[in-house]
Scaffold this motif. Structure first.
Motif, PDB file in Angstrom:
ATOM      1  N   LEU A   1       2.119   2.759  -0.711  1.00  0.00           N
ATOM      2  CA  LEU A   1       0.872   3.170  -1.248  1.00  0.00           C
ATOM      3  C   LEU A   1      -0.235   2.450  -2.563  1.00  0.00           C
ATOM      4  O   LEU A   1      -1.385   2.274  -2.908  1.00  0.00           O
ATOM      5  CB  LEU A   1       0.192   5.071  -2.038  1.00  0.00           C
ATOM      6  CG  LEU A   1       0.728   5.766  -1.379  1.00  0.00           C
ATOM      7  CD1 LEU A   1       0.742   6.759  -1.479  1.00  0.00           C
ATOM      8  CD2 LEU A   1      -0.392   6.004  -0.495  1.00  0.00           C
ATOM      9  N   MET A   2       1.327   2.187  -3.900  1.00  0.00           N
ATOM     10  CA  MET A   2       0.285   0.779  -4.542  1.00  0.00           C
ATOM     11  C   MET A   2      -0.419  -0.275  -3.682  1.00  0.00           C
ATOM     12  O   MET A   2      -1.032  -0.719  -4.479  1.00  0.00           O
ATOM     13  CB  MET A   2       1.600   0.577  -4.978  1.00  0.00           C
ATOM     14  CG  MET A   2       1.833  -0.017  -6.633  1.00  0.00           C
ATOM     15  SD  MET A   2       0.906  -1.949  -6.317  1.00  0.00           S
ATOM     16  CE  MET A   2       2.907  -2.605  -5.732  1.00  0.00           C
ATOM     17  N   CYS A   3       0.636  -0.806  -2.625  1.00  0.00           N
ATOM     18  CA  CYS A   3       0.323  -1.773  -2.536  1.00  0.00           C
ATOM     19  C   CYS A   3      -1.043  -1.577  -1.411  1.00  0.00           C
ATOM     20  O   CYS A   3      -1.994  -2.504  -1.667  1.00  0.00           O
ATOM     21  CB  CYS A   3       1.056  -1.933  -1.065  1.00  0.00           C
ATOM     22  SG  CYS A   3       0.777  -4.432  -0.424  1.00  0.00           S
ATOM     23  N   ALA A   4      -1.398  -0.639  -0.743  1.00  0.00           N
ATOM     24  CA  ALA A   4      -2.583  -0.581   0.100  1.00  0.00           C
ATOM     25  C   ALA A   4      -3.726   0.067  -1.666  1.00  0.00           C
ATOM     26  O   ALA A   4      -4.800  -0.857  -1.384  1.00  0.00           O
ATOM     27  CB  ALA A   4      -2.547   0.751   0.267  1.00  0.00           C
ATOM     28  N   GLN A   5      -3.560   0.402  -2.647  1.00  0.00           N
ATOM     29  CA  GLN A   5      -4.502   0.910  -3.770  1.00  0.00           C
ATOM     30  C   GLN A   5      -4.593  -0.394  -4.612  1.00  0.00           C
ATOM     31  O   GLN A   5      -6.205  -1.258  -4.844  1.00  0.00           O
ATOM     32  CB  GLN A   5      -4.099   1.305  -4.606  1.00  0.00           C
ATOM     33  CG  GLN A   5      -5.037   1.668  -5.951  1.00  0.00           C
ATOM     34  CD  GLN A   5      -6.000   2.623  -5.145  1.00  0.00           C
ATOM     35  OE1 GLN A   5      -6.607   3.642  -4.206  1.00  0.00           O
ATOM     36  NE2 GLN A   5      -7.459   2.375  -6.128  1.00  0.00           N
TER      37      GLN A   5
ATOM     38  N   LEU B   1       9.905  -6.539  -5.140  1.00  0.00           N
ATOM     39  CA  LEU B   1       9.410  -5.790  -5.768  1.00  0.00           C
ATOM     40  C   LEU B   1       9.465  -6.053  -7.683  1.00  0.00           C
ATOM     41  O   LEU B   1       9.049  -6.011  -8.206  1.00  0.00           O
ATOM     42  CB  LEU B   1      10.199  -4.598  -5.594  1.00  0.00           C
ATOM     43  CG  LEU B   1       9.529  -3.966  -3.815  1.00  0.00           C
ATOM     44  CD1 LEU B   1      10.405  -2.204  -3.938  1.00  0.00           C
ATOM     45  CD2 LEU B   1       8.455  -4.374  -3.446  1.00  0.00           C
ATOM     46  N   ASP B   2      10.684  -6.221  -7.938  1.00  0.00           N
ATOM     47  CA  ASP B   2      10.831  -7.273  -9.152  1.00  0.00           C
ATOM     48  C   ASP B   2       9.532  -8.474 -10.013  1.00  0.00           C
ATOM     49  O   ASP B   2       9.328  -7.732 -10.743  1.00  0.00           O
ATOM     50  CB  ASP B   2      12.208  -7.808  -8.935  1.00  0.00           C
ATOM     51  CG  ASP B   2      13.592  -6.998  -9.611  1.00  0.00           C
ATOM     52  OD1 ASP B   2      13.399  -5.800  -9.344  1.00  0.00           O
ATOM     53  OD2 ASP B   2      14.347  -7.014  -9.280  1.00  0.00           O
ATOM     54  N   GLU B   3      10.311  -9.342  -9.143  1.00  0.00           N
ATOM     55  CA  GLU B   3       9.334 -10.265  -8.698  1.00  0.00           C
ATOM     56  C   GLU B   3       7.524 -10.415  -9.013  1.00  0.00           C
ATOM     57  O   GLU B   3       6.889  -9.943  -9.811  1.00  0.00           O
ATOM     58  CB  GLU B   3       9.462 -11.864  -7.526  1.00  0.00           C
ATOM     59  CG  GLU B   3       8.105 -12.454  -7.941  1.00  0.00           C
ATOM     60  CD  GLU B   3       8.633 -13.359  -9.122  1.00  0.00           C
ATOM     61  OE1 GLU B   3       7.427 -13.775  -9.675  1.00  0.00           O
ATOM     62  OE2 GLU B   3       9.689 -13.502  -9.551  1.00  0.00           O
TER      63      GLU B   3
ATOM     64  N   ILE C   1       1.455 -10.270  -3.462  1.00  0.00           N
ATOM     65  CA  ILE C   1       2.195 -11.930  -2.561  1.00  0.00           C
ATOM     66  C   ILE C   1       3.741 -10.881  -2.622  1.00  0.00           C
ATOM     67  O   ILE C   1       4.522 -11.112  -1.278  1.00  0.00           O
ATOM     68  CB  ILE C   1       1.948 -13.436  -2.490  1.00  0.00           C
ATOM     69  CG1 ILE C   1       0.694 -13.601  -1.541  1.00  0.00           C
ATOM     70  CG2 ILE C   1       3.306 -14.164  -1.786  1.00  0.00           C
ATOM     71  CD1 ILE C   1      -0.122 -14.778  -2.293  1.00  0.00           C
ATOM     72  N   ALA C   2       4.175 -11.783  -3.299  1.00  0.00           N
ATOM     73  CA  ALA C   2       5.413 -10.901  -3.726  1.00  0.00           C
ATOM     74  C   ALA C   2       5.915  -9.234  -3.249  1.00  0.00           C
ATOM     75  O   ALA C   2       6.704  -9.472  -2.887  1.00  0.00           O
ATOM     76  CB  ALA C   2       6.116 -11.343  -5.423  1.00  0.00           C
ATOM     77  N   TYR C   3       5.480  -8.571  -3.166  1.00  0.00           N
ATOM     78  CA  TYR C   3       5.301  -6.792  -3.156  1.00  0.00           C
ATOM     79  C   TYR C   3       5.278  -7.262  -2.020  1.00  0.00           C
ATOM     80  O   TYR C   3       6.144  -6.412  -1.283  1.00  0.00           O
ATOM     81  CB  TYR C   3       4.082  -6.249  -3.950  1.00  0.00           C
ATOM     82  CG  TYR C   3       4.165  -4.925  -3.163  1.00  0.00           C
ATOM     83  CD1 TYR C   3       5.124  -4.057  -4.264  1.00  0.00           C
ATOM     84  CD2 TYR C   3       3.093  -4.709  -2.284  1.00  0.00           C
ATOM     85  CE1 TYR C   3       5.281  -2.704  -3.424  1.00  0.00           C
ATOM     86  CE2 TYR C   3       3.876  -3.395  -1.593  1.00  0.00           C
ATOM     87  CZ  TYR C   3       4.336  -2.720  -2.308  1.00  0.00           C
ATOM     88  OH  TYR C   3       4.373  -1.497  -1.586  1.00  0.00           O
ATOM     89  N   ARG C   4       3.884  -7.910  -0.782  1.00  0.00           N
ATOM     90  CA  ARG C   4       4.164  -8.036   0.544  1.00  0.00           C
ATOM     91  C   ARG C   4       5.002  -8.767   1.249  1.00  0.00           C
ATOM     92  O   ARG C   4       5.826  -7.957   1.978  1.00  0.00           O
ATOM     93  CB  ARG C   4       3.630  -8.670   1.146  1.00  0.00           C
ATOM     94  CG  ARG C   4       1.858  -7.889   0.640  1.00  0.00           C
ATOM     95  CD  ARG C   4       1.511  -6.289   1.428  1.00  0.00           C
ATOM     96  NE  ARG C   4       1.479  -6.654   2.634  1.00  0.00           N
ATOM     97  CZ  ARG C   4       0.517  -6.908   3.865  1.00  0.00           C
ATOM     98  NH1 ARG C   4      -0.341  -7.158   3.392  1.00  0.00           N
ATOM     99  NH2 ARG C   4       0.742  -7.010   5.295  1.00  0.00           N
ATOM    100  N   ARG C   5       6.380  -9.410   0.593  1.00  0.00           N
ATOM    101  CA  ARG C   5       7.709  -9.420   0.730  1.00  0.00           C
ATOM    102  C   ARG C   5       9.143  -8.880   0.424  1.00  0.00           C
ATOM    103  O   ARG C   5      10.071  -9.463   1.141  1.00  0.00           O
ATOM    104  CB  ARG C   5       7.934 -10.897   0.040  1.00  0.00           C
ATOM    105  CG  ARG C   5       6.331 -11.735   0.711  1.00  0.00           C
ATOM    106  CD  ARG C   5       7.456 -13.251   0.303  1.00  0.00           C
ATOM    107  NE  ARG C   5       6.649 -14.632   0.075  1.00  0.00           N
ATOM    108  CZ  ARG C   5       5.873 -15.270   1.876  1.00  0.00           C
ATOM    109  NH1 ARG C   5       7.075 -15.461   2.698  1.00  0.00           N
ATOM    110  NH2 ARG C   5       5.043 -15.986   2.040  1.00  0.00           N
TER     111      ARG C   5
END
Length: 110
Positions: free
Chosen positions: A99-103, A46-48, A39-43
């Motif tokens: 790519l990381m998110c998709a994976q 990236l640190d979180e 969820i943090a990544y999608r927002r």
């Protein structure tokens, strides 16, 4: 079942719903931290995201999905937070983190 619904909401791009569902979890276990990182990544936080993935890996060191997400963040993720408040933060992310998110979101779906 709850975590499956959280993953479905994340995959559908409904990050607010995913966050609301995650708050219903009775405990903050490794999967909770991993999904919180997604969820943090999608927002675009990236640190979180990296911190949450690290907690997930520490709690369940044998989980390859968690480890792969953390490794990809460490290798390709930039500690970047968008200046504006965007819906997903994705437009500010580079190719490696996309790519990381998709994976991590699609590669491990049940």
């Amino acid at each position: 079942a709850l975590y499956s619904r959280v993953r479905q909401a994340i995959n559908a791009g409904n990050i607010d719903a995913a966050e609301r569902l995650l708050r219903e979890a009775p405990t903050q276990d490794a999967e909770w931290h991993f999904l919180s990182g997604c969820i943090a990544y999608r927002r675009g936080w990236l640190d979180e995201a990296r911190q949450q993935y690290q907690i997930a890996c520490n709690a369940d060191p044998g989980n390859m999905e968690y480890r792969q997400a953390l490794n990809m963040m460490q290798q390709g993720g930039q500690a970047y937070r968008p200046y504006g408040n965007t819906a997903t933060g994705m437009e500010a992310c580079d190719c490696c983190t996309t790519l990381m998110c998709a994976q991590c979101l699609c590669g491990g779906c049940n």
